[in-house]
Enzyme design. Structure first.
Site, mmCIF file in Angstrom:
data_model
loop_
_atom_site.group_PDB
_atom_site.id
_atom_site.type_symbol
_atom_site.label_atom_id
_atom_site.label_comp_id
_atom_site.label_asym_id
_atom_site.label_seq_id
_atom_site.Cartn_x
_atom_site.Cartn_y
_atom_site.Cartn_z
ATOM 1 N N ASP A 223 0.838 -1.200 0.000
ATOM 2 C CA ASP A 223 0.000 0.000 0.000
ATOM 3 C C ASP A 223 0.876 1.255 0.000
ATOM 4 O OD1 ASP A 223 -2.811 1.022 0.457
ATOM 5 O OD2 ASP A 223 -1.862 1.887 2.233
ATOM 6 N N GLU A 300 1.830 -0.620 -5.020
ATOM 7 C CA GLU A 300 0.762 0.343 -5.325
ATOM 8 C C GLU A 300 1.387 1.735 -5.252
ATOM 9 O OE1 GLU A 300 -3.180 2.564 -3.831
ATOM 10 O OE2 GLU A 300 -1.429 2.198 -2.618
#
Ligand code: NOJ
Length: 583
Positions: A223, A300
């Protein structure tokens, strides 16, 4: 109508990406299905999806034909950002079950031949993480505060934030404590940013990786992968930070490293994409290599241009990075062509696979985006008062976009429900909204709840089969009945069966490890056309029908392919076809 009815064998080709070997590591060509646990399937009946629900529905994914599953966070969390605020990285939140439930899910997935990757959230913790509790209790100047980014304020009595950074969810990126100090949070105030210069932070996350690798996971989705390291001194920056919009520089002309082209726009501020972040990936790569079985990381990182993004997938860093430039290209043939060419250019240069994605839990689903008059990358949620998508047009284009994507060499990501053609809930009452972005922008951003609505499994059951009690944490639109799995399974031409057929053909034709050549006489204008191994792919993004090569046979199409008066094959508007090249 065009008159490009040349036989397939005489079409000119421009090579963009050469084929790879079919026995490459799994992550080079995997189709990876994103499970958003709270909305996939609820076994307990509390209205929130859980691990036991996932286990019970894994057959659907094996049957669909995907290679792997990525699970969004299910860790212990107060759920201030739907689990992207982690309070304990080694525990399952009771909402989702237990570690035993996780092990059972993993075991079942592996038995079905599905790999499993889990989310790693290293940029920030929850405010309920033990480290943050310690930092609050220990007070200013303490060692416990060193693990986060605490600073004194500016101005009289330090009443102004330490710098001018804004939270991605709206409002300032700093919150002041009663003791006068401020702490940084690039997202919600309940998601304090960690200090990645601190050796304990680095050691802790390597240990967290090992914890899940030891349990048998096949990898991680990282993330905010470009966010951990901040520029020294945390300098002011007036730019705008966002998750996905702004990833638009995909010029195909210069796929080499353009590191000196940082303009200060987009996501290139001092909080993102700092060179120092790559050392973290090198360290994690070393951890993964201590395990067997080709474990992998996908970053990401909302980084532009694509040449900067490719630095995250150098051979000693992550294995993949999400290609948000593709998602952001909209329904624009020139933009799609450019992003495809550019993506292979930069990723081939570092030996990494290119990835493809159209939907996830942070953006309006592509079936809804493509039904808007301007199908932009990221309208930040659609609300009742906003333009409502044309549902039929959106679905038609979504199916065409998906068939284009699934024919591209590399690895593709699917977001749960897109195999059903599911649209967003675009008329959700604001009283149900939970996304912190909605609250922090005073409703100016509708937020991401519309793409997170629980899945419809059976048209005739309570909660469309999502939950045995009929309870759902977000209401499902009545229109979801028609999209339910049991309404589509076995129905020829349904979106579900089209995905299944596409995934089967992708596998049998070796498209994931194949190559890409633009088909010179067909590609151009509103038509995107390429060849991958023995398959010709033609996508018509315009409004006029397109004549197809006379000797081609249809393998698969997003709509019925018609024949004209002379018997020639014709591809209608907003459609994609896979053709078998003539012998
Ligand atoms: C990206 C995640 O996909 C999103 O859902 C989350 O809100 C932010 N990172 C913060 O963790």
């Amino acid at each position: 109508m065009t008159t490009d009815a040349l036989p397939t064998t005489s079409l000119g080709r421009a090579l963009v990406h050469a084929p790879g070997t079919p026995d490459a590591a799994w992550w080079r060509d995997a189709v990876i299905y994103q499970v958003y646990p709270r909305s996939f399937a609820d076994a307990s009946g509390d209205g929130i999806g859980d691990l036991a629900g996932i286990t019970a529905r894994l057959d659907h994914l094996a049957d669909l034909g995907v290679d792997a599953v990525w699970l969004s966070p299910f860790y212990r969390s107060p759920q201030a950002d739907a689990g992207y605020d982690v309070a304990d990285y080694r525990q399952v939140d009771p909402l989702f079950g237990t570690l035993d439930d996780f092990d059972a899910m993993l075991d079942r997935a592996h038995r079905l031949g599905l790999r499993v990757i889990v989310d790693l959230v290293p940029n920030h913790t929850s405010d309920e993480h033990v480290w943050f509790a310690e930092a609050l209790a220990a007070g200013p100047g303490s060692a416990a505060r060193e693990r986060y980014l605490f600073r004194a304020g500016r101005g009289v009595d330090g009443a102004e934030p330490p710098n001018n950074w804004q939270s991605i969810f709206g409002g300032p990126a700093w919150t002041r404590l009663p003791d006068g100090e401020w702490y940084l949070h690039l997202f919600d105030s309940r998601q304090p940013d960690l200090n990645w210069e601190h050796p304990e932070v680095r050691a802790e996350f390597e240990d967290v990786l090992r914890f899940w690798l030891d349990r048998g996971v096949d990898g991680f989705r990282v993330d905010v992968a470009h966010g951990m390291v901040k520029a020294p001194g945390l300098p002011d920056w007036a730019g705008h930070v966002s998750m996905i919009e702004g990833v638009d520089d995909v010029s195909p002309t210069d796929p080499v490293d353009r590191a000196d082209e940082v303009t200060g726009s987009g996501n290139q501020g001092p909080m993102f994409d700092q060179d120092g972040v790559h050392e973290i990936y090198r360290a994690w790569n070393r951890v993964l290599r201590q395990y067997d079985g080709d474990r992998a990381m996908v970053a990401e990182a909302w980084v532009e241009p694509l040449s900067r993004l490719a630095r995250y997938v150098r051979s000693d860093e992550a294995q993949q990075a999400f290609n948000f430039a593709f998602l952001a290209a909209g329904w624009d043939p020139a933009a799609l062509r450019d992003v495809v060419t550019s993506s292979y250019g930069v990723n081939d240069a570092v030996g990494a696979p290119t990835t493809w994605v159209l939907s996830n839990h942070d953006v309006v689903r592509h079936a809804s985006r493509f039904g808007l008059s301007t199908p932009t990358a990221r309208p930040n949620g659609i609300g009742r008062a906003d333009e409502q998508p044309d549902e039929a047009l959106g679905l038609r284009r979504a199916r065409a976009a998906t068939l284009l994507m699934l024919a591209l060499p590399g690895s593709a990501y699917l977001y749960q429900g897109e195999e059903l053609g599911l649209p967003d809930h675009t008329t959700l009452d604001d009283t149900y909204r939970q996304d912190p972005a909605f609250f922090r922008t005073g409703g100016a951003e509708r937020g991401r709840d519309g793409c997170r609505v629980p899945l419809p499994w059976s048209a005739g059951e309570p909660a469309f089969g999502f939950s045995p009690s009929g309870v759902t944490w977000l209401p499902q639109p009545a229109a979801y009945a028609a999209y339910a799995v049991d309404a589509q399974r076995g129905v020829p031409g349904s979106t579900l069966e089209t995905y299944r057929a596409a995934l089967a053909a992708r596998r049998s034709e070796g498209l994931g490890t194949g190559g890409l050549e633009w088909l010179e006489e067909l590609d151009g204008g509103d038509v995107v056309a390429f060849r991958n191994r023995d398959v010709l792919v033609v996508a018509n993004l315009g409004s006029a029908p397109v004549e197809l090569p006379a000797d081609a046979a249809v393998l698969l199409a997003s709509v019925d392919v018609e024949r004209d008066a002379t018997g020639g094959l014709v591809l209608p508007a907003d459609a994609t076809v896979w053709l078998r090249a003539g012998a």
